[in-house]
Design an enzyme around this catalytic site. Structure first.
Site, PDB file in Angstrom:
ATOM      1  N   ARG A 261       0.799  -1.020  -0.022  1.00 49.52           N
ATOM      2  CA  ARG A 261      -0.036   0.011   0.017  1.00 49.52           C
ATOM      3  C   ARG A 261       0.873   1.126  -0.099  1.00 49.52           C
ATOM      4  O   ARG A 261       1.794   1.442   0.824  1.00 49.52           O
ATOM      5  CB  ARG A 261      -1.072  -0.073   1.149  1.00 49.52           C
ATOM      6  CG  ARG A 261      -1.552   1.079   1.323  1.00 49.52           C
ATOM      7  CD  ARG A 261      -1.387   2.391   2.121  1.00 49.52           C
ATOM      8  NE  ARG A 261      -2.350   3.469   2.414  1.00 49.52           N
ATOM      9  CZ  ARG A 261      -1.995   4.476   3.201  1.00 49.52           C
ATOM     10  NH1 ARG A 261      -0.619   4.810   3.235  1.00 49.52           N
ATOM     11  NH2 ARG A 261      -2.813   5.434   3.249  1.00 49.52           N
ATOM     12  N   ASP A 263       1.887   4.962   0.325  1.00 48.25           N
ATOM     13  CA  ASP A 263       1.437   6.315   0.916  1.00 48.25           C
ATOM     14  C   ASP A 263       1.636   7.444  -0.089  1.00 48.25           C
ATOM     15  O   ASP A 263       2.466   7.277  -0.924  1.00 48.25           O
ATOM     16  CB  ASP A 263       2.232   6.419   2.158  1.00 48.25           C
ATOM     17  CG  ASP A 263       1.544   7.620   3.063  1.00 48.25           C
ATOM     18  OD1 ASP A 263       0.561   7.541   3.353  1.00 48.25           O
ATOM     19  OD2 ASP A 263       2.374   8.693   3.258  1.00 48.25           O
ATOM     20  N   GLU A 291      -2.336   5.227  -2.083  1.00 49.45           N
ATOM     21  CA  GLU A 291      -3.344   6.250  -1.520  1.00 49.45           C
ATOM     22  C   GLU A 291      -3.496   7.683  -2.244  1.00 49.45           C
ATOM     23  O   GLU A 291      -2.405   8.512  -2.145  1.00 49.45           O
ATOM     24  CB  GLU A 291      -3.048   6.401   0.001  1.00 49.45           C
ATOM     25  CG  GLU A 291      -3.934   7.438   0.628  1.00 49.45           C
ATOM     26  CD  GLU A 291      -3.165   8.737   1.472  1.00 49.45           C
ATOM     27  OE1 GLU A 291      -3.739   9.002   2.468  1.00 49.45           O
ATOM     28  OE2 GLU A 291      -1.936   8.605   1.048  1.00 49.45           O
ATOM     29  N   HIS A 361      -7.682   5.193   8.906  1.00 45.98           N
ATOM     30  CA  HIS A 361      -7.085   6.123  10.005  1.00 45.98           C
ATOM     31  C   HIS A 361      -7.065   7.381   9.659  1.00 45.98           C
ATOM     32  O   HIS A 361      -6.504   8.231  10.528  1.00 45.98           O
ATOM     33  CB  HIS A 361      -5.687   5.286  10.223  1.00 45.98           C
ATOM     34  CG  HIS A 361      -5.036   5.375   8.748  1.00 45.98           C
ATOM     35  ND1 HIS A 361      -5.221   4.795   7.609  1.00 45.98           N
ATOM     36  CD2 HIS A 361      -3.545   5.927   8.654  1.00 45.98           C
ATOM     37  CE1 HIS A 361      -4.555   5.087   6.899  1.00 45.98           C
ATOM     38  NE2 HIS A 361      -3.324   5.658   7.346  1.00 45.98           N
ATOM     39  N   ASP A 362      -7.292   7.907   8.443  1.00 46.49           N
ATOM     40  CA  ASP A 362      -7.455   9.421   8.340  1.00 46.49           C
ATOM     41  C   ASP A 362      -8.891   9.901   8.264  1.00 46.49           C
ATOM     42  O   ASP A 362      -8.893  11.173   7.915  1.00 46.49           O
ATOM     43  CB  ASP A 362      -6.663   9.516   7.015  1.00 46.49           C
ATOM     44  CG  ASP A 362      -5.254   9.296   6.933  1.00 46.49           C
ATOM     45  OD1 ASP A 362      -4.695   9.448   8.150  1.00 46.49           O
ATOM     46  OD2 ASP A 362      -4.696   8.660   6.043  1.00 46.49           O
TER      47      ASP A 362
HETATM   48  C1  NOJ Z   1      -1.684   9.503   4.324  1.00 50.59           C
HETATM   49  C2  NOJ Z   1      -1.584   8.432   5.566  1.00 50.59           C
HETATM   50  O1  NOJ Z   1      -2.639   7.703   5.274  1.00 50.59           O
HETATM   51  C3  NOJ Z   1      -1.537   9.333   6.679  1.00 50.59           C
HETATM   52  O2  NOJ Z   1      -2.207   8.689   8.074  1.00 50.59           O
HETATM   53  C4  NOJ Z   1      -0.141   9.952   6.930  1.00 50.59           C
HETATM   54  O3  NOJ Z   1      -0.238  10.858   7.991  1.00 50.59           O
HETATM   55  C5  NOJ Z   1       0.009  10.698   5.547  1.00 50.59           C
HETATM   56  N1  NOJ Z   1      -0.152  10.117   4.493  1.00 50.59           N
HETATM   57  C6  NOJ Z   1       1.510  10.931   5.597  1.00 50.59           C
HETATM   58  O4  NOJ Z   1       2.175   9.608   5.579  1.00 50.59           O
END
Ligand code: NOJ
Ligand code: NOJ
Ligand code: CA
Ligand code: CA
Length: 721
Positions: A261, A263, A291, A361-362
């Site tokens: 995955r 980032d 992502e 988680h975001d």
């Molecule tokens: C996206 C991640 O899912 C998030 O949790 C993270 O803080 C930022 N990218 C920076 O890595």
């Protein structure tokens, strides 16, 4: 017989025995081949395609502490503070695999926090420790608070034995925070390679980092080359960084990792990422998804282009936002939700390779979003698990964990209760995704819809998954007579009545009398066996060079080996089963090819998404066009004599170029980072093109450039007017 002769006889006998043993071994190998020939699309050995899988996303630090001896000491550890380490680790995940919590839920893949060594100090900008794994320091070492290399390998072996694939989070965009007002960061974003310093953010003479201050997120370009909230932004186009990132991911793949995955893919050059992916796919064909953060449900041309052209899949934020709007806040009708599903099915080349989620988680936990209404969580899972795309369950949400935002949406696992209703729902639907190919690969058709109700069907070959949901808490609906592809018969609810569903009768393409009560949902399915005609579900990866392994999944391929062709060339078949074929890419001219599967019975099918055969192994090159003045509405693109540069077709030119990054190029200078074949003399030109497609070609002769081998390059030339 003399003793000497006896000795000779003995040696002779030993030799004969050894020889016989070798022959026996050799004769065994066809049997081994036969075993590998039977790999199914649902097997854990299929690391290229995840369409039959259900992924469970784990914030490693927050799942289970299986080994308190590796917990950090000092101010970065505090179980009562969600910004500090809590002790969760790979030993904990291993234990939870062994005790059946994941397998009994039907989970067949886990996505864990980035496993690499992170900074061990507190980030003063938000008083947080690196428990989440996004503040890397050394991509060649483990985060010791999660465990050792041995702990990591034990977790992987345990997972594989339980038929669970392992996906790691990986964040090659940045290291740790280095700039935030006048604050001092003791680690200064420093990057190490197995303990050896590569560079820090200050006095970065080697150009390891970009130094463009914070991004304002205004444009794609701005987000790529500027830092995100002061995180030291790695310069992937620097040769040292490029090699570092290619070699480090291979190290983790060699430990047995099945997927990545990635980032923040929106924040790294797409050309660099394609070159990194081609290196990964030549090393090991694993499933990679990125992502690309997006807050809406509509299409975004840059995001869609990335999903279709970069070589990796994406987390499907459009789906997530739509399901959250429809079933969480109810700000979108079920009809509108369905419209998003249809739009994404047409927008993505391979919808079944995009990764869906209802929370992560975001963002707020679904339970919190839905005002603590657990039935909404249940219904969201029913919809997600029966929709196209690979479902990801965010750890703890199956236990109705709450939390509005980071870090409260990343709390400790509330419990491991196997009687939770959501847990049971997932445990009924995840196994169906493994066995019914319509769940993995089917296209969606609406069968009954209004603002509250959605009845939809997914079919693949002759298999069917039929889902009905009613989000209204007060009103039931009679859906009698809705159309269906289910064969005549009576079907019991796959959810076994957990959400109020009952039996469904089908006659001549219509469902019999059925009342879908308020808040109810149900799933009925038919799995066809012995399909006579082949159907292709996915091709993974969708790009590569000659010799790479490609996995074709679907149904009806038959158990006897047939033929796979790329265009007119036949590919070497590595393994063949009724639902999964592995081939190697034939050596052929670069281009987009139809892949055709012909069964031993002579029936054939072609894929809808064309496979991209690259010219050669790739390198990332920065092209700079100097002094290219343009009229309003025009942009600069590159076109050249290889597939990667559009084969002189202006419609396939690469760009639009960027022109607003101070340290690289400012208008009238333009630049773009492109994945091109390594070690080749290429010819190219820049063109100016407007939105209507009007093209102005660069004058003069073609530019000629020999691309580097192994690592990045840069070519900077004046635009010939
Ligand atoms: C996206 C991640 O899912 C998030 O949790 C993270 O803080 C930022 N990218 C920076 O890595
Ligand atoms: C088409 C372009 O018009 C021209 O500039 C270029 O030199 C040739 N293709 C190369 O074949
Ligand atoms: Ca621990
Ligand atoms: Ca960046």
């Amino acid at each position: 017989m003399s003793t000497n002769n006896k000795k000779i006889t003995k040696i002779y006998l030993i030799l004969v025995m050894a020889f016989t043993f070798v022959i026996a071994l050799l004769s065994l190998s066809p049997a081994l081949n036969a075993a590998s020939l039977s790999m199914e699309d649902s097997d854990v050995e299929n690391s290229a395609s995840f369409s039959t899988d259900t992924i469970y996303q784990i914030v490693t630090d927050r799942f289970f502490d299986g080994d308190p001896s590796n917990n950090p000491t000092g101010d970065i550890f505090d179980k009562s503070n969600n910004r500090k380490y809590h002790g969760g680790d790979w030993a904990g995940i291993t234990q939870k695999i062994n005790d059946g919590y994941l397998t009994n839920m039907g989970i067949s893949a886990i996505w864990i926090s980035s496993p690499v060594e992170n900074i061990t100090t507190i980030d003063p900008s938000n008083n947080s420790a690196a428990y989440h794994g996004y503040w890397a320091k050394d991509f060649y070492r483990t985060n010791s608070f999660f465990g050792s290399v041995q702990d990591f390998k034990t977790m992987i072996d345990t997972a594989h034995d339980a038929d669970i694939k392992v996906v790691i989070d990986f964040a090659p965009n940045h290291t740790s925070t280095a700039e935030y007002g006048s604050m001092v960061f003791p680690e200064d974003g420093r990057l190490y390679k197995d303990g050896q310093l590569i560079g820090g953010f200050k006095n970065d003479t080697a150009g390891i980092f970009n130094h463009e201050e914070w991004t304002d997120f205004s444009t794609w370009e701005n987000g790529i080359y500027h830092s995100m909230y002061g995180l030291a932004d790695l310069n992937q186009m620097n040769g040292t960084v490029d090699t570092y990132l290619k070699d480090s991911i291979n190290l983790w793949l060699d430990y047995g990792v099945d997927g990545i995955r990635v980032d923040a893919v929106k924040h790294m050059p797409m050309g660099w990422q394609s070159n990194w992916l081609s290196s990964i796919y030549s090393h090991k064909p694993v499933f990679v998804f990125g992502e690309w953060f997006n807050g809406g449900t509509g299409s975004d041309p840059e995001m869609d282009c990335f999903a279709n052209e970069s070589g990796m899949s994406l987390l499907d934020f459009r789906f997530a936002n739509a399901v959250r709007n429809a079933l969480g806040t109810k700000t979108m009708s079920m009809q509108e939700f369905y419209d998003v599903v249809v739009a994404t099915e047409t927008g993505y080349k391979e919808i079944n390779d995009q990764v869906t989620f209802i929370d992560n988680h975001d963002m707020s936990r679904f339970m919190t979003l839905a005002n603590n209404n657990s039935s909404s969580v249940d219904m969201a899972y029913v919809v997600q698990m029966t929709s196209s795309g690979i479902p990801t369950i965010y750890y703890g949400s199956e236990q109705y964990a709450k939390g509005a935002s980071d870090p409260d949406n990343r709390g400790d696992m509330p419990s491991f209760n196997t009687n939770s209703k959501a847990y049971k729902i997932i445990s009924k639907l995840a196994p169906m995704r493994k066995t019914n190919p319509a769940a993995a690969y089917g296209k969606t058709v609406e069968r009954w819809v209004n603002s509250d109700v959605l009845v939809y069907e997914r079919t693949f070959g002759n298999s069917v998954v039929y889902t009905a949901v009613n989000r209204s808490t007060t009103k039931g609906y009679d859906i009698t007579g809705a159309l269906t592809a289910l064969p005549n018969g009576t079907y019991s609810d796959v959810l076994q009545g957990l959400c109020g569903g009952g039996n469904l009768t089908v006659k001549n393409g219509e469902i019999g009398s059925y009342y879908l009560g308020a808040g109810q949902s149900a799933v009925w399915q038919y799995t066809a066996t012995n399909e006579s005609a082949p159907e292709i579900g996915n091709i993974d990866p969708l790009m590569g060079v000659a010799g790479n392994t490609v996995t074709i999944t679907g149904c009806g391929f038959g158990t006897t080996k047939g033929i796979v062709s790329f265009g007119t060339k036949n590919a070497n078949v590595v393994s063949w089963s009724d639902s999964c074929i592995k081939v190697t890419v034939p050596s052929m001219t670069a281009g987009y090819y139809n892949i055709k599967v012909t069964t031993s019975a002579g029936l054939s099918v072609s894929n809808y998404a064309k496979y991209k055969v690259l010219t050669a192994e790739q390198v990332a090159v920065r092209f700079i066009a100097k002094n290219a003045t343009t009229d309003y509405g025009q942009n600069v693109y590159i076109v050249g004599n290889c597939l990667e540069l559009g084969n002189w077709d202006a419609e396939k030119a690469v760009g639009p170029f960027f022109n607003s990054t101070g340290s690289i190029a400012i208008y009238p200078n333009w630049f773009f980072d492109v994945s091109v074949p390594a070690g080749q003399e290429i010819e190219f030109k820049f063109i100016k093109k407007d939105a209507a497609g009007n093209v102005v070609w660069e004058g003069g002769t073609n530019h000629v450039y020999t691309t580097p081998t192994g690592t990045t390059g840069e070519v900077s030339v004046y635009f010939y007017n």
